[in-house]
Every structure is written in C-alpha cells, then in structure tokens.
Design an enzyme around this catalytic site. Structure first.
Site, PDB file in Angstrom:
ATOM      1  N   LYS A 220       0.815  -1.262   0.356  1.00 30.17           N
ATOM      2  CA  LYS A 220       0.025  -0.515   0.209  1.00 30.17           C
ATOM      3  C   LYS A 220       0.735   1.355   0.081  1.00 30.17           C
ATOM      4  O   LYS A 220       0.420   1.896  -0.997  1.00 30.17           O
ATOM      5  CB  LYS A 220      -0.489  -0.168   1.340  1.00 30.17           C
ATOM      6  CG  LYS A 220      -1.978   1.656   1.831  1.00 30.17           C
ATOM      7  CD  LYS A 220      -2.472   1.342   0.646  1.00 30.17           C
ATOM      8  CE  LYS A 220      -2.653   3.317   0.213  1.00 30.17           C
ATOM      9  NZ  LYS A 220      -4.424   3.280   0.947  1.00 30.17           N
ATOM     10  N   CYS A 274      -3.011  10.658   1.727  1.00 33.62           N
ATOM     11  CA  CYS A 274      -2.462   9.857   1.341  1.00 33.62           C
ATOM     12  C   CYS A 274      -1.572  10.179   0.402  1.00 33.62           C
ATOM     13  O   CYS A 274      -0.434   9.173   1.222  1.00 33.62           O
ATOM     14  CB  CYS A 274      -3.628   8.871   0.588  1.00 33.62           C
ATOM     15  SG  CYS A 274      -5.149   9.436   1.312  1.00 33.62           S
TER      16      CYS A 274
HETATM   17  N1  SAJ Z   1      -2.211  14.859  -8.705  1.00 30.43           N
HETATM   18  C1  SAJ Z   1      -1.720  15.381  -9.681  1.00 30.43           C
HETATM   19  N2  SAJ Z   1      -1.469  15.630 -10.654  1.00 30.43           N
HETATM   20  C2  SAJ Z   1      -1.847  13.897 -11.167  1.00 30.43           C
HETATM   21  C3  SAJ Z   1      -2.668  13.341 -10.443  1.00 30.43           C
HETATM   22  C4  SAJ Z   1      -3.029  13.367  -9.458  1.00 30.43           C
HETATM   23  O1  SAJ Z   1      -1.373  16.570  -9.425  1.00 30.43           O
HETATM   24  O2  SAJ Z   1      -1.398  13.732 -12.395  1.00 30.43           O
HETATM   25  C5  SAJ Z   1      -2.493  15.527  -7.478  1.00 30.43           C
HETATM   26  C6  SAJ Z   1      -4.597  15.804  -7.603  1.00 30.43           C
HETATM   27  O3  SAJ Z   1      -4.874  17.118  -7.815  1.00 30.43           O
HETATM   28  C7  SAJ Z   1      -4.278  15.577  -5.397  1.00 30.43           C
HETATM   29  C8  SAJ Z   1      -3.279  14.232  -5.669  1.00 30.43           C
HETATM   30  O4  SAJ Z   1      -2.059  14.372  -6.318  1.00 30.43           O
HETATM   31  O5  SAJ Z   1      -4.182  16.515  -5.071  1.00 30.43           O
HETATM   32  C9  SAJ Z   1      -3.487  12.935  -5.143  1.00 30.43           C
HETATM   33  O6  SAJ Z   1      -4.606  12.618  -5.917  1.00 30.43           O
HETATM   34  P1  SAJ Z   1      -4.800  10.923  -6.501  1.00 30.43           P
HETATM   35  O7  SAJ Z   1      -6.396  11.349  -7.285  1.00 30.43           O
HETATM   36  O8  SAJ Z   1      -4.055  10.788  -7.322  1.00 30.43           O
HETATM   37  O9  SAJ Z   1      -5.093  10.523  -5.230  1.00 30.43           O
HETATM   38  P2  SAJ Z   1      -6.194  10.397  -3.438  1.00 30.43           P
HETATM   39  O10 SAJ Z   1      -5.073  10.691  -2.902  1.00 30.43           O
HETATM   40  O11 SAJ Z   1      -7.161  10.765  -4.293  1.00 30.43           O
HETATM   41  O12 SAJ Z   1      -6.286   8.820  -4.116  1.00 30.43           O
HETATM   42  C10 SAJ Z   1      -4.775   7.942  -3.564  1.00 30.43           C
HETATM   43  C11 SAJ Z   1      -5.220   7.089  -4.692  1.00 30.43           C
HETATM   44  N3  SAJ Z   1      -3.662   6.403  -4.832  1.00 30.43           N
HETATM   45  C12 SAJ Z   1      -3.244   5.675  -5.666  1.00 30.43           C
HETATM   46  O13 SAJ Z   1      -3.976   6.078  -7.015  1.00 30.43           O
HETATM   47  C13 SAJ Z   1      -1.971   5.193  -5.354  1.00 30.43           C
HETATM   48  C14 SAJ Z   1      -6.372   5.678  -3.659  1.00 30.43           C
HETATM   49  O14 SAJ Z   1      -6.448   4.706  -4.613  1.00 30.43           O
HETATM   50  C15 SAJ Z   1      -5.893   5.405  -2.768  1.00 30.43           C
HETATM   51  O15 SAJ Z   1      -6.469   4.631  -2.084  1.00 30.43           O
HETATM   52  C16 SAJ Z   1      -5.322   6.601  -2.209  1.00 30.43           C
HETATM   53  O16 SAJ Z   1      -4.374   7.378  -2.233  1.00 30.43           O
HETATM   54  C17 SAJ Z   1      -5.623   5.850  -0.437  1.00 30.43           C
HETATM   55  O17 SAJ Z   1      -6.519   6.076   0.192  1.00 30.43           O
HETATM   56  O18 SAJ Z   1      -4.150   5.790  -0.081  1.00 30.43           O
END
Ligand code: SAJ
Length: 416
Positions: A220, A274
């Site tokens: 994870k 996360c």
């Molecule tokens: N972000 C970017 N650029 C991107 C993708 C995301 O700047 O290309 C930013 C988003 O705007 C945000 C942050 O990253 O601020 C996180 O967003 P996210 O959509 O990547 O992830 P979370 O935090 O909403 O959810 C993540 C997920 N993990 C992965 O995709 C590996 C989810 O599956 C997990 O269950 C969750 O963390 C968790 O609870 O750990």
C-alpha cells in the site's frame, strides 16, 4: 456466495470505515460501526452521513433502514473486527513530524480486546507503517493472553486471527472501487489471510492476492509512493519548462505518444491525506535507502511556493490587483479541502496581502474557510489575475474569449 461471518464491528466511521460498513450491511451482515465522535454516531443512526462522497448517503440510509447497520461509541462481541482509523503523523509542539502515529490503531485494538473471543478475525484496513499488523497481534496477546493458548477450551477452540487488507479506494469513486478493485491481504499467518479473503470474497468483484502482513503494508505504501514520485516528475518538468520557455502541457502530450511513456500531470502540489503522507512512512523506516521517495515528496511539497511566487510576480505589475483563485479542493470535482495545496496557496496570498483575493470553490458553501467564497461569474468578471488551482469541470467549461484581458496562471493546464 453466502456471508461466512454474521456480525462485524467496524472501528472508525470515516471515508473508509463508513462505506465499508455500509457495503457489508447491504450484503446481509449485522454491522456495528464504532466511532469516538458522538456526532458521527448520531448522524449515522439517523440514516444520514457526516462526510461527502457520491451516493454514500443513499447507501447508508438503506443500510440503516434495513436494520443491518447501527453505530455506537462502544464495540460489542462480533465475529470480525475491521479497523479503519486514521494513521497520521506524530505531532511535536503542535506541528506534524514525518513520523507515523499508529496510536489510533493501538487504541482501537485495546478497545476491542475485552470483547474478543477465540476464532475472531481482526482486520486492519488503515494505511500503516510496516509492522503495524504484528503490533496489533502483540497488543491482543498482552491483554488477552488466554486467546493465544493452544489448545483452547470450547467454544474458544482457535486463536484470534489478524490480517491487513489495505484500502485502495479513490475519493470520489469509493463505492465503485470498494467493490471492483483487486485487493491484497496479508496475514500474521496463512489462516488469518485466508479467513480475511473469505470475508472480502463476499463483496469484492476484484481478485484477491494473499501475502504476509508486512508485504501487504509495504504494498500500500509503495502504491501511493509510486504515484507521488510520478507526479513529482511532472511537477519538476513544469519548473524546467517554465525556465526554458517550453509549454509543459504540449511537451507531456507529445512525450506520452511514445508507447512506453506515461507522464502524469503537473499541478499546484499534491494534496489529500494519503499520497502526501504515506511516502514518509517508507522514508521513516528506511531513511538512508528511500532517497528518490524523499526528494519526490520535497518536490511536490515545494510546488505551492513556486505558484505563490509566480502570482506575486504577476501581481507586482498592478496597483491594486484582484486575484481570482479558482478551486480550493485538493483535486477535481470533490469538496475535500484537507491538505489542499489550492487552499494553502489561497491562504498565503491573503496572508501576504498580495492583492484582493476572491476565491471560488463550486463544491463548498464556505463553512470550512475563514475567508468568503464568491461565485464563478463574479470572480471572473472582477479579477485581474486568474489562478486555476483545481481542474473542476465548471472551470473547464469557461469561455476563454472572455479572459483575453486577464492574466491567467493555469496550474492544471485546463485552458491550454
Ligand atoms: N495529482 C496531480 N497530478 C496527477 C494526479 C494527481 O497533481 O497527475 C494530485 C491531485 O490533484 C491531488 C493528489 O495528487 O492533489 C492526490 O490525488 P490522487 O487522485 O492521485 O489520489 P488520492 O489521494 O485521491 O487517492 C490515492 C489513490 N492512490 C493511488 O492512486 C495509488 C487511492 O487509490 C488510494 O486508496 C488513496 O490514495 C488512499 O487512501 O491511500
């Protein structure tokens, strides 16, 4: 498949615990959700929710109405105990350190100990540092040593089982991903892992893979670190491209035409509770080895400062600049403001008196911000500088023709 266990206690009724408890209840289990917040318990018992997640309100209502979901401040005897409590950073002098705090997991474990019986299954869902599942088993052994004596007298004819099944759901899509995602389950022993698999099989459509508890914990942490490192690469590119006068969005689009390249999107920084947290659990456990993971965190953490500096540089050209901040949530199309770089940037612009700041967050009614929110039309009409901080759908639909007189800082690349 028929549910193998009849009664389940879910410790922690937040973004993971409440959806999980509700899904289990609609599958026919008798579920007791336990939380330390009376407000959450009362709200759920009324068939309502205290958090925002699409369709969760309907699911909770039907689970409570069916009589299969109840909430309480205290656990009761059950067959399965799922721990879905926070694992934040430890605090020092009121400030976050980057050291994981598993005290909520430990407290939840202590709380269920008096009602545990032989044969029960304890599952940790919370994202946790490596070794936490074993720590749960140790606590149970300390407080209820008789449960681990072998052989036990009937009806306590087997020990307590402990497994880790880390949550993997994406906020905004939790209910779908809870059911459809593949799961990794690690047990303190193989029977524990198998027992947990038998439970998850009754509501998961995805594949379930068994391993040790430590590997499941690390899996994870690595998933979120992988994403963080890849976002850091995109964010670093955005800084390099700014220096070299190259359009980073076009660059990424073109590079991604390569069959083995898939660069993520730069942004104002990485938010949420996360991805910005979990990589530090690895750094804490292996500081000398986790070099890329640490630097990626630093790159993503410093991106909001870079955005603030850019806004300040543009604002310096105006006498009394009006700065429109578009979006406050930590990512698109949600209302969650926790650890949001958009909020951090907006607050800094206000605190540093860079100009008159008008913030717009279409998914919030302003109850969680100390500054006023404005509607989108007004922000666009009155701003000299527009800063896109979140790629909400509402902002993507704005007619660019009307923005020709404005200075635009688009951190999400939606108006390229
Ligand atoms: N972000 C970017 N650029 C991107 C993708 C995301 O700047 O290309 C930013 C988003 O705007 C945000 C942050 O990253 O601020 C996180 O967003 P996210 O959509 O990547 O992830 P979370 O935090 O909403 O959810 C993540 C997920 N993990 C992965 O995709 C590996 C989810 O599956 C997990 O269950 C969750 O963390 C968790 O609870 O750990």
């Amino acid at each position: 498949m028929k549910p193998a266990a009849k009664k389940i206690v879910v410790m922690g009724l937040g973004y993971i615990g409440l959806p999980t408890a509700s899904v289990l209840a609609t599958k026919g289990y008798q579920v007791l959700g336990v939380d330390i917040k009376r407000n959450a318990v009362d709200t759920i018992n009324e068939g309502k929710i205290h958090i925002v997640e699409p369709d969760l309100d309907l699911l909770v209502k039907s689970a409570v109405n069916s009589g299969n979901l109840r909430a309480s401040l205290e656990p009761e005897e059950a067959d399965v105990f799922i721990l879905a409590v926070p694992t934040p950073f430890k605090k020092q002098d009121g400030e976050d350190t980057r050291v994981p705090d598993i005290s909520y997991v430990e407290a939840a474990t202590r709380k269920i100990c008096p009602v545990l019986k032989g044969g029960d299954l304890v599952i940790l869902e919370s994202t946790s540092p490596v070794g936490t599942t074993k720590r749960i088993a140790e606590i149970i052994k300390e407080l209820r040593p008789e449960l681990f004596d072998s052989p036990l007298p009937p009806p306590h004819d087997s020990p307590v089982h402990v497994a880790h099944c880390p949550e993997r759901v994406l906020p905004g899509h939790i209910l779908r991903e809870l059911v459809d995602n593949d799961r990794v389950i690690g047990g303190i022993d193989i029977t524990s892992a198998e027992k947990a698999r038998d439970l998850y099989k009754t509501f998961c459509n995805g594949q379930i893979f068994l391993t040790t508890s430590c590997t499941a914990e690390m899996t994870k942490l690595v998933e979120n670190s992988y994403r963080d490192v890849n976002i850091a690469f995109a964010n670093e590119l955005s800084l390099i491209c700014d220096k070299l006068g190259v359009n980073v969005w076009e660059l990424i689009e073109l590079a991604n035409k390569h069959p083995r390249v898939n660069i993520l999107r730069p942004g104002p920084g990485v938010g949420g509770h996360c991805i910005a947290v979990d990589p530090w659990f690895i750094v804490d456990a292996a500081p000398d080895q986790a070099r890329i993971i640490r630097v990626a965190r630093q790159v993503n953490d410093t991106k909001p400062h870079w955005v603030i500096a850019r806004v300040k540089a543009k604002a310096a050209r105006f006498r009394d600049p009006v700065i429109g901040c578009l979006g406050l949530a930590f990512k698109a199309n949600i209302d969650d403001l926790r650890e949001s770089p958009a909020l951090e940037i907006t607050r800094a612009l206000i605190a540093d008196k860079v100009g008159r700041v008008m913030a717009c967050e279409p998914n919030s009614n302003g109850e969680f911000t100390e500054f006023p929110l404005y509607d989108l039309g007004r922000v666009i009409a009155e701003s000299d500088i527009l800063v896109v901080l979140v790629d909400h759908d509402e902002f993507k639909m704005i007619d660019r023709e009307g923005l020709k007189e404005k200075v635009v800082i688009d951190t999400r690349g939606i108006w390229r």
